[in-house]
Design an enzyme around this catalytic site. Structure first.
Site, PDB file in Angstrom:
ATOM      1  N   CYS A  42      -3.621  -9.303  -9.323  1.00 48.51           N
ATOM      2  CA  CYS A  42      -4.478  -9.423  -8.631  1.00 48.51           C
ATOM      3  C   CYS A  42      -4.964  -9.325  -8.163  1.00 48.51           C
ATOM      4  O   CYS A  42      -5.913  -7.996  -8.566  1.00 48.51           O
ATOM      5  CB  CYS A  42      -3.093  -9.759  -7.135  1.00 48.51           C
ATOM      6  SG  CYS A  42      -3.901 -11.319  -6.106  1.00 48.51           S
ATOM      7  N   ASP A  44      -6.364  -7.904  -5.020  1.00 46.70           N
ATOM      8  CA  ASP A  44      -5.848  -7.515  -4.385  1.00 46.70           C
ATOM      9  C   ASP A  44      -6.150  -6.493  -4.007  1.00 46.70           C
ATOM     10  O   ASP A  44      -6.078  -5.590  -5.409  1.00 46.70           O
ATOM     11  CB  ASP A  44      -4.375  -7.866  -3.652  1.00 46.70           C
ATOM     12  CG  ASP A  44      -4.212  -7.911  -2.618  1.00 46.70           C
ATOM     13  OD1 ASP A  44      -3.903  -6.413  -2.029  1.00 46.70           O
ATOM     14  OD2 ASP A  44      -3.207  -8.583  -1.526  1.00 46.70           O
ATOM     15  N   ARG A  46      -5.123  -3.871  -2.839  1.00 40.59           N
ATOM     16  CA  ARG A  46      -4.112  -2.864  -2.632  1.00 40.59           C
ATOM     17  C   ARG A  46      -3.529  -2.354  -3.948  1.00 40.59           C
ATOM     18  O   ARG A  46      -1.982  -2.002  -3.708  1.00 40.59           O
ATOM     19  CB  ARG A  46      -2.907  -3.381  -1.459  1.00 40.59           C
ATOM     20  CG  ARG A  46      -3.843  -3.194  -0.203  1.00 40.59           C
ATOM     21  CD  ARG A  46      -2.964  -4.402   1.127  1.00 40.59           C
ATOM     22  NE  ARG A  46      -2.598  -5.730   0.643  1.00 40.59           N
ATOM     23  CZ  ARG A  46      -1.416  -6.566   1.030  1.00 40.59           C
ATOM     24  NH1 ARG A  46      -1.961  -6.355   2.362  1.00 40.59           N
ATOM     25  NH2 ARG A  46      -1.927  -7.999   0.837  1.00 40.59           N
ATOM     26  N   HIS A  98       1.950  -9.006  -7.455  1.00 37.56           N
ATOM     27  CA  HIS A  98       2.861  -7.869  -6.326  1.00 37.56           C
ATOM     28  C   HIS A  98       3.732  -8.897  -5.272  1.00 37.56           C
ATOM     29  O   HIS A  98       2.744  -9.855  -4.532  1.00 37.56           O
ATOM     30  CB  HIS A  98       1.268  -7.331  -6.154  1.00 37.56           C
ATOM     31  CG  HIS A  98       0.325  -7.608  -5.261  1.00 37.56           C
ATOM     32  ND1 HIS A  98       0.228  -8.253  -3.840  1.00 37.56           N
ATOM     33  CD2 HIS A  98      -0.610  -9.009  -5.807  1.00 37.56           C
ATOM     34  CE1 HIS A  98      -0.415  -8.896  -3.252  1.00 37.56           C
ATOM     35  NE2 HIS A  98      -1.157  -9.470  -4.174  1.00 37.56           N
ATOM     36  N   CYS A 101       1.711 -11.549  -1.913  1.00 41.41           N
ATOM     37  CA  CYS A 101       0.472 -12.243  -2.730  1.00 41.41           C
ATOM     38  C   CYS A 101       0.178 -12.892  -1.801  1.00 41.41           C
ATOM     39  O   CYS A 101       1.289 -14.510  -0.959  1.00 41.41           O
ATOM     40  CB  CYS A 101       0.677 -12.220  -3.895  1.00 41.41           C
ATOM     41  SG  CYS A 101      -0.722 -13.083  -4.704  1.00 41.41           S
TER      42      CYS A 101
HETATM   43 CO    CO Z   1      -1.733 -10.838  -4.828  1.00 36.90          CO
END
Ligand code: CO
Length: 212
Positions: A42, A44, A46, A98, A101
């Site tokens: 992803c 993302d 993080r 994750h 998400c």
């Molecule tokens: Co995500």
């Protein structure tokens, strides 16, 4: 501009530190990359691929998009898979989802985000088909976690169905596809047990069964 300056300063220090430890690090990498892994994760912020699996530059080829999706008609992800498998000869493709998400959560709750609604539509559809088992869970967070896992399994299947991966297996190239999920709260990644190294076992990882 000050922010960019700060980032470039960070970069300078990072490059110097690595060079101090391994003087030939960058010159060696500039020559060629030989990663053994392709990471599909992803976007993302993080969930940074290299840090999560403890790998240095040169060790993992990376593709990231919202909610780590592998759409059959997405030329971007297909090109990445093709280059990784045919040219770099990676031996492992890791789909990493994750928990928590945002893309999966938006699909679960049918939240309107904008253009990205179209991108995550397939997760919504997965939820609609598997609603009975997902809705049986007590909290929205539990339901989101399960949909994150199911989404990874679906993408592992999608990877296994690409012409690139099918052709690689058909010619006997060593290649495995894995599905893992990362926990934002503890930094730990978990194996979803859907690893595949041949075409025959692929159907078993598709999360939807006829009973659903
Ligand atoms: Co995500």
């Amino acid at each position: 501009m000050d922010e960019l300056k700060q980032l470039l300063e960070n970069n300078r220090r990072w490059a110097e530190e690595i060079q101090a430890q391994q003087p030939d690090f960058f010159s060696r990498l500039a020559g060629q990359q030989t990663p053994r892994y392709l990471w599909i994760g992803c976007s993302d912020s993080r969930v940074p691929a290299n840090q999560v699996i403890g790998l240095m530059p040169g060790e993992v080829f990376v593709h990231r998009n919202v909610a780590n999706l592998v759409h059959h008609s997405d030329l971007n992800v297909l090109s990445v898979i093709q280059f990784a498998v045919d040219v770099l000869k990676v031996e492992h493709i890791i789909v990493c989802g994750h928990y928590g998400c945002g893309g999966v959560h938006a699909a679960l709750t049918d939240q309107h985000v904008g253009l990205a609604d179209n991108w995550i539509r397939s997760i919504r559809e997965l939820y609609q088909v598997l609603r009975k088992q997902i809705d049986a869970l007590p909290t929205e967070s539990d339901r989101g976690d399960m949909l994150c896992e199911l989404n990874v399994k679906a993408q592992v299947y999608h990877v296994s169905q690409t012409t690139v991966v099918k052709d690689a297996w058909a010619r006997g190239q060593k290649l495995a596809v894995h599905g893992i999920v990362y926990g934002l709260k503890d930094g730990r990644a978990h194996d979803l047990g859907v690893s595949l190294d041949n075409a025959d076992d692929a159907d078993a990882v598709w999360p939807i069964t006829p009973a659903d």
